[in-house]
Design a protein around this motif. Structure first.
Motif, PDB file in Angstrom:
ATOM      1  N   UNK A  79     -15.743   6.128  -0.755  1.00 40.77           N
ATOM      2  CA  UNK A  79     -15.090   6.771  -1.902  1.00 40.77           C
ATOM      3  C   UNK A  79     -13.574   6.871  -1.766  1.00 40.77           C
ATOM      4  N   UNK A  80     -12.991   6.225  -0.746  1.00 41.92           N
ATOM      5  CA  UNK A  80     -11.530   6.191  -0.659  1.00 41.92           C
ATOM      6  C   UNK A  80     -10.999   5.223  -1.714  1.00 41.92           C
ATOM      7  N   UNK A  81      -9.949   5.645  -2.403  1.00 39.90           N
ATOM      8  CA  UNK A  81      -9.537   4.949  -3.623  1.00 39.90           C
ATOM      9  C   UNK A  81      -8.459   3.884  -3.421  1.00 39.90           C
ATOM     10  N   UNK A  82      -7.984   3.664  -2.202  1.00 45.73           N
ATOM     11  CA  UNK A  82      -6.961   2.641  -2.001  1.00 45.73           C
ATOM     12  C   UNK A  82      -7.114   2.013  -0.624  1.00 45.73           C
ATOM     13  N   UNK A 107     -18.412   3.102   3.775  1.00 43.14           N
ATOM     14  CA  UNK A 107     -18.447   1.817   3.086  1.00 43.14           C
ATOM     15  C   UNK A 107     -17.236   1.722   2.149  1.00 43.14           C
ATOM     16  N   UNK A 108     -16.590   0.557   2.159  1.00 42.29           N
ATOM     17  CA  UNK A 108     -15.420   0.385   1.308  1.00 42.29           C
ATOM     18  C   UNK A 108     -15.821  -0.265  -0.017  1.00 42.29           C
ATOM     19  N   UNK A 109     -14.972  -0.099  -1.009  1.00 35.64           N
ATOM     20  CA  UNK A 109     -15.225  -0.627  -2.357  1.00 35.64           C
ATOM     21  C   UNK A 109     -14.576  -2.000  -2.486  1.00 35.64           C
ATOM     22  N   UNK A 110     -15.372  -3.076  -2.624  1.00 34.01           N
ATOM     23  CA  UNK A 110     -14.786  -4.414  -2.749  1.00 34.01           C
ATOM     24  C   UNK A 110     -13.899  -4.584  -3.973  1.00 34.01           C
ATOM     25  N   UNK A 111     -14.081  -3.731  -4.980  1.00 31.55           N
ATOM     26  CA  UNK A 111     -13.284  -3.862  -6.209  1.00 31.55           C
ATOM     27  C   UNK A 111     -11.836  -3.462  -6.003  1.00 31.55           C
ATOM     28  N   UNK A 112     -11.486  -2.962  -4.818  1.00 29.98           N
ATOM     29  CA  UNK A 112     -10.102  -2.565  -4.569  1.00 29.98           C
ATOM     30  C   UNK A 112      -9.158  -3.758  -4.460  1.00 29.98           C
ATOM     31  N   UNK A 113      -9.686  -4.952  -4.185  1.00 27.04           N
ATOM     32  CA  UNK A 113      -8.860  -6.155  -4.098  1.00 27.04           C
ATOM     33  C   UNK A 113      -9.493  -7.276  -4.915  1.00 27.04           C
TER      34      UNK A 113
END
Length: 536
Positions: A79-82, A107-113
């Motif tokens: 849930x980290x946003x950047x 878990x990181x969000x792939x949509x960040x890049x």
């Protein structure tokens, strides 16, 4: 045994059209009376619930709690946003754990890049002295640093893979993003394995989190060697506070060799004199990958890559053979299938097993069912297949809007997660969180299937609003429907005489408030077998 009368609450029995009642009598582990009969019966103790709402406790029909527990011991990037904040957390964790040989988290969000492609050099900037591995939200992709690539011997000369993708820079060198089985295993086969005690700590952590969410049973849908042993040891040490069924993962290359081990572990679990909570009756298959990674198996090419139909995990004839073989051995089928080709293959495999083997109470389950082709729609009903959905995905979040929709185009985007249509066709729809892929908090995910919006109530009217379901149907999908999937519908998932006293106490009636407000509630009490395993 103590006879306890629970009163002053709205008790919902556990079916979408079930009639509520005002009291429930519990004798030890069992419900013995409800409504007026409970009110008039003799009892030893009375519990006034202060106008609360009582539902059967929840079951999680598809999740990965050992992974969630493992993740708890690594850097906290969910849930980290950047990207900058993720890197800061990895740096903090690395500094706080200087003796840890590998740093593994998620878990990181792939949509960040763009395209979900993350470079090892970013992680090198905060930790270069040892391998770093972060799992993406979907658990089909990892982001690693250069030290991890070197530890695994992955470089520009590493050949392309059959079931997996090494994302490469223009010069052919590995970027640091690895997708699907072969690519992930290239790295993780070199990582240290968690100790038995650490695995048991992960299970203990998951039990506590699940009790807080009102969950008294779960389906661990990804069991590899060592994990079943950890669960059995946890049960024999008295760690498990919920019921758990294990689904052994069938590997497309080694499943025949692995069958002897799986049969032996099932026998060992069933014969343990200390085991009261654990079963192992299911086999998990991955038919394909995920849409956002371009690896879900598609009948037609991806809109953003006309040369690609995705990446099936199995050769379909081999999947059909494996499903039939394990079905013959008495294992329930549980298939991850996201793309329309993957779903069709899963249905074909289940149909093939039914034709090849004698009839028995199979309860086959296909999980996710993201993109269902119209030609296969009625096959769920006709084959008696349970459709298990993660309700948090029934909204247009960044993963959907940025990573998935552009890959499949508007027509296919508009026929995702057809909950309403399948229920109306007579299909049993059950829910699972897929934790830690999405939140395990039932009251966070469940109402999304009702309003199909993000927390800011976007889009107006909901995403694909024709597929909304009602709040009682959503509760059913997390209670009695999961009980049926678990072969437990005669003992839990329903509040009625003769059933286990497994129930959850909520502060308000979720059927009478704004669906978005349900996410603001928290569980007051979780009972299993008549005893509170969580109280706020």
């Amino acid at each position: 045994m103590t006879r306890t009368l629970f009163t002053n609450a709205t008790f919902w029995p556990g079916q979408a059209k079930g009639q509520t009642f005002g009291a429930m009598l519990v004798d030890g582990q069992k419900i013995v009376a409800v409504g007026d009969q409970a009110q008039s019966a003799a009892h030893d103790k009375k519990v006034d619930l202060g106008g609360a709402f009582v539902s059967p406790s929840f079951g999680d029909g598809h999740c990965h709690p050992i992974f969630g527990g493992r993740q708890h011991f690594g850097p906290q990037v969910t849930d980290i946003a950047s990207v900058d904040e993720i890197l800061a957390e990895v740096k903090r964790f690395a500094a706080a754990n200087p003796d840890l040989p590998w740093i593994i988290g998620g878990t990181y969000d792939p949509a960040l890049l763009p395209n979900g492609n993350f470079d090892a050099k970013l992680l090198d900037g905060v930790c270069a002295d040892r391998p770093v591995v972060l799992n993406a939200i979907d658990y089909h992709t990892i982001w690693v640093n250069t030290a991890a690539l070197k530890a695994a011997g992955v470089d520009a000369n590493t050949p392309d893979l059959e079931i997996g993708t090494i994302v490469r820079r223009e010069d052919g060198s590995p970027m640091g993003t690895m997708r699907e089985w072969d690519a992930v295993n290239l790295i993780m086969d070199h990582a240290p394995k968690p100790s038995l005690d650490r695995e048991i700590e992960a299970i203990k952590y998951s039990c506590a989190r699940y009790a807080k969410s009102g969950i008294t049973w779960w389906q661990d849908a990804w069991i590899d060697p060592g994990m079943a042993e950890a669960y059995l040891e946890a049960e024999e040490r008295g760690v498990l506070t919920q019921g758990v069924n294990l689904a052994f993962r069938a590997d497309p290359r080694t499943w025949e060799k692995d069958m002897a081990y799986i049969l032996e572990m099932r026998k060992k679990i069933e014969s343990s004199s200390k085991n009261k909570n654990l079963t192992a009756v299911t086999i998990k298959y991955f038919a394909d990958g995920v849409i956002e990674g371009g690896t879900a198996a598609m009948l037609e090419p991806y809109s953003d890559d006309p040369c690609s139909h995705g990446m099936p995990v199995w050769a379909w004839p081999e999947l059909f053979r494996a499903v039939a073989a394990f079905d013959k051995a008495g294992f329930q089928t549980h298939i991850h299938a996201i793309g329309d080709a993957g779903i069709r293959a899963a249905l074909d495999a289940i149909e093939g097993a039914q034709k090849a083997n004698p009839a028995w109470d199979r309860r086959p389950t296909i999980v996710h069912v993201q993109l269902l082709d119209p030609a296969d729609f009625h096959r769920f009903r006709d084959l008696g297949v349970i459709a298990n959905f993660g309700p948090l995905w029934c909204r247009q979040d960044p993963m959907q809007a940025i990573s998935s929709a552009p890959r499949i185009g508007p027509e296919r985007t508009a026929r995702q997660y057809q909950l309403r249509s399948l229920i109306d066709d007579g299909v049993l729809v059950a829910f699972g969180s897929d934790w830690p892929v999405t939140s395990e908090v039932v009251l966070e995910g469940l109402p999304v299937s009702v309003h199909r919006q993000t927390p800011d109530k976007s889009p107006a009217g909901g995403w694909i609003p024709t597929e909304k379901i009602t709040m009682p149907e959503a509760f059913t999908a997390y209670t009695s429907a999961v009980a049926y999937q678990a072969f437990g519908e005669k003992t839990w998932g329903t509040l009625a005489p003769g059933f286990n006293a497994d129930f959850v106490v909520l502060p308000k009636n979720p059927f009478e408030i704004d669906p978005h407000a349900v996410s603001d509630m928290s569980v007051l009490h979780t009972y299993r077998n008549g005893e509170a395993i969580y109280s706020e």
